[in-house]
Enzyme design. Structure first.
Site, PDB file in Angstrom:
ATOM      1  N   ASP A 300       0.894  -1.167   0.000  1.00 22.79           N
ATOM      2  CA  ASP A 300       0.000   0.000   0.000  1.00 22.79           C
ATOM      3  C   ASP A 300       0.932   1.217   0.000  1.00 22.79           C
ATOM      4  O   ASP A 300       1.255   1.772   1.049  1.00 22.79           O
ATOM      5  CB  ASP A 300      -0.874  -0.056   1.264  1.00 22.79           C
ATOM      6  CG  ASP A 300      -1.896   1.060   1.317  1.00 22.79           C
ATOM      7  OD1 ASP A 300      -2.216   1.627   0.259  1.00 22.79           O
ATOM      8  OD2 ASP A 300      -2.370   1.372   2.422  1.00 22.79           O
ATOM      9  N   CYS A 353      -3.939   5.283  -2.669  1.00 23.73           N
ATOM     10  CA  CYS A 353      -5.164   6.079  -2.498  1.00 23.73           C
ATOM     11  C   CYS A 353      -5.023   7.344  -3.352  1.00 23.73           C
ATOM     12  O   CYS A 353      -5.114   8.459  -2.857  1.00 23.73           O
ATOM     13  CB  CYS A 353      -5.399   6.420  -1.032  1.00 23.73           C
ATOM     14  SG  CYS A 353      -4.036   7.276  -0.235  1.00 23.73           S
TER      15      CYS A 353
HETATM   16  C1  LIG Z   1      -0.481   4.728   2.461  1.00 26.01           C
HETATM   17  S1  LIG Z   1       0.371   4.601   3.968  1.00 26.01           S
HETATM   18  C2  LIG Z   1      -0.070   2.986   4.493  1.00 26.01           C
HETATM   19  C3  LIG Z   1      -1.439   2.853   5.103  1.00 26.01           C
HETATM   20  C4  LIG Z   1      -1.666   1.475   5.712  1.00 26.01           C
HETATM   21  N1  LIG Z   1      -1.420   0.415   4.763  1.00 26.01           N
HETATM   22  C5  LIG Z   1      -3.060   1.296   6.264  1.00 26.01           C
HETATM   23  O1  LIG Z   1      -3.910   0.646   5.661  1.00 26.01           O
HETATM   24  O2  LIG Z   1      -3.311   1.803   7.383  1.00 26.01           O
HETATM   25  C6  LIG Z   1       2.013   4.377   3.430  1.00 26.01           C
HETATM   26  C7  LIG Z   1       2.980   3.965   4.516  1.00 26.01           C
HETATM   27  O3  LIG Z   1       4.223   3.661   3.878  1.00 26.01           O
HETATM   28  C8  LIG Z   1       5.272   3.969   4.756  1.00 26.01           C
HETATM   29  N2  LIG Z   1       6.502   4.049   3.925  1.00 26.01           N
HETATM   30  C9  LIG Z   1       6.828   4.996   3.027  1.00 26.01           C
HETATM   31  N3  LIG Z   1       7.984   4.698   2.423  1.00 26.01           N
HETATM   32  C10 LIG Z   1       8.403   3.517   2.957  1.00 26.01           C
HETATM   33  C11 LIG Z   1       9.550   2.690   2.761  1.00 26.01           C
HETATM   34  N4  LIG Z   1      10.500   3.045   1.883  1.00 26.01           N
HETATM   35  N5  LIG Z   1       9.666   1.563   3.490  1.00 26.01           N
HETATM   36  C12 LIG Z   1       8.708   1.232   4.402  1.00 26.01           C
HETATM   37  N6  LIG Z   1       7.608   1.981   4.636  1.00 26.01           N
HETATM   38  C13 LIG Z   1       7.445   3.105   3.922  1.00 26.01           C
HETATM   39  C14 LIG Z   1       4.837   5.254   5.401  1.00 26.01           C
HETATM   40  O4  LIG Z   1       5.483   5.440   6.640  1.00 26.01           O
HETATM   41  C15 LIG Z   1       3.328   5.039   5.543  1.00 26.01           C
HETATM   42  O5  LIG Z   1       3.008   4.569   6.815  1.00 26.01           O
END
Ligand SMILES: C[S@@+](CC[C@H](N)C(=O)[O-])C[C@H]1O[C@@H](n2cnc3c(N)ncnc32)[C@H](O)[C@@H]1O
Length: 420
Positions: A300, A353
């Protein structure tokens, strides 16, 4: 600011905070959540009012600007304080029903020592003339242009209707029994209830027992694509955990990974409240490597989040083309890494999203041209009214399920790795 009788002018501090919030969002590209720090230290009611004023303003800036420009010959720069104060006052009139005398009394002190006469003149003229009601506010020009090119006029029109309305609250449930016995709202999909005027979430039945969590119906679709028989599942960008909770509740053995420690702490809190269990890992997808492959990986990915514009209208201003491009670049890298962690015959579900095809459809097209070991698996019809795209992915657009309160914009695709 004291009023003529020496007392403080009611609501002025909230308006000052709203002005700071709007400045942080529009000039410095901050999220509303971060920008709302500008109201820190104010009494709760004032902080809530500041956020409400900023939100109502962000929902209708293009139309407010047309009203302002029609009431003065002066060219007010886009980021001038006078324009922002006028936008805020008109937004309060249209969105919050604030009485005229309170609008004027709280607007003028914000431009003390500046263009007070101009603001007074424009505001007075517009209020005397009578404000039009704006049922379907225009979206920023750049956004309308992009979405018209990608999705057509009807979707732009639906986006305009959607931005002025308060979206309903969607709940996801840990079990069918809990969902059936909840007793409020309509169920549009399995394990789902939609509530029109929810009030305070913690006041809803069963919050303490943790049988449900708040999750837009569109955001619940990707986890529904994970095959039931996948045993170990990696939720690769997991926090704050809406999809992790769905996956655990569905019986998968889940590893929830996120690079943000603070967001992962929120995920752990959510798991605690709901009594669901998952392994958590603080790591960056770009430099983490698992010990084993997974039956399924859910990615996601971080994105422009333009699909969430109904609750977060600021995304329409933050998602400039260069931000969308940067996001797409990161998504391509995340997909490339996550793809290697899926066992042969396993599933990779990608989700954003976002209403930008660069972050959705184009990512999958590019991925499939680079990875001949993957193919698209057609999504089943998950929710009546959200048709599967002929290519097999699911694209949720403004206008879908509109009669039932609509959904966030979303994209999700199910990719399957070759068995050999
Ligand atoms: C769209 S949100 C996820 C929402 C979650 N899946 C939910 O349903 O509640 C994207 C997430 O990706 C994480 N993120 C961004 N870049 C990342 C990376 N390189 N490695 C791991 N996590 C990452 C962010 O911290 C954020 O929490």
């Amino acid at each position: 600011m004291p009023s003529p009788d020496g007392s403080r002018l009611e609501g002025l501090e909230a308006r000052k905070a709203a002005l700071r919030i709007l400045d942080s969002v529009l000039r410095r590209g901050q999220t509303m959540d971060n920008a709302a720090q500008a109201a820190r230290g104010l009494p709760h009611a004032d902080a809530a009012l500041a956020s409400a004023i900023a939100g109502e303003t962000l929902r209708r800036i293009p139309d407010l600007d047309s009203l302002i420009d029609g009431a003065t010959r002066q060219q007010l720069p886009d980021d001038s304080k006078a324009r922002m104060v006028l936008r805020m006052a008109l937004a309060q009139k249209l969105g919050l029903g604030t009485p005229d005398h309170a609008l004027v009394a709280t607007a003028l002190p914000l431009v003390d020592g500046g263009p007070r006469r101009l603001v007074h003149g424009v505001l007075g003229a517009l209020l005397r003339k009578g404000m039009p009601s704006i049922a379907a506010p225009r979206l920023p020009d750049a956004v309308e242009h992009r979405w018209r090119a990608a999705w057509g006029d009807d979707v732009v029109a639906a986006g305009r209707r959607a931005i002025s309305q308060r979206p309903p609250l969607d709940l996801s449930f840990a079990s069918g029994d809990l969902c059936d016995s909840f007793g409020q709202g309509a169920s549009i999909a399995p394990l789902h209830r939609r509530i029109e005027h929810a009030g305070v979430v913690t006041g809803l039945p069963g919050f303490g027992e943790g049988g449900w969590w708040v999750q837009d119906l569109a955001a619940s679709l990707p986890a529904r694509l994970i095959p039931h028989d996948a045993r170990n599942v990696l939720d690769a960008c997991a926090a704050p955990g809406g999809k992790t909770m769905q996956l655990v509740a569905a019986g998968h053995d889940v590893t929830a990974l996120d690079r943000s420690e603070s967001r992962l702490a929120r995920l752990s809190d959510n798991l605690r409240r709901t009594g669901l269990k998952a392994k958590t890992v603080v790591a960056d997808v770009l430099d983490w490597s698992p010990e084993t492959t997974f039956d399924a990986v859910l990615l996601d990915a971080p994105c422009s989040a333009t699909g969430t514009f109904r609750r977060h209208p600021e995304v329409l201003y933050r998602a400039r083309p260069e931000i969308i491009e940067q996001s797409a670049g990161l998504q391509a890298k995340l997909l490339e890494r996550a793809a290697d962690w899926v066992r042969p015959g396993g599933s990779l579900v990608y989700a954003v999203c976002s209403l930008e095809p660069q972050e959705g459809e184009a990512r999958i097209d590019d991925f499939l041209s680079a990875r001949s070991d993957y193919r698209l698996q057609a999504a089943p019809d998950l929710v009546s009214g959200i048709a599967q795209h002929p290519r097999g992915w699911v694209r949720v657009l403004p206008g879908m399920l509109e009669e039932q309160g609509g959904l966030d914009g979303f994209f999700t695709a199910h990719l399957v790795r070759d068995d050999s």
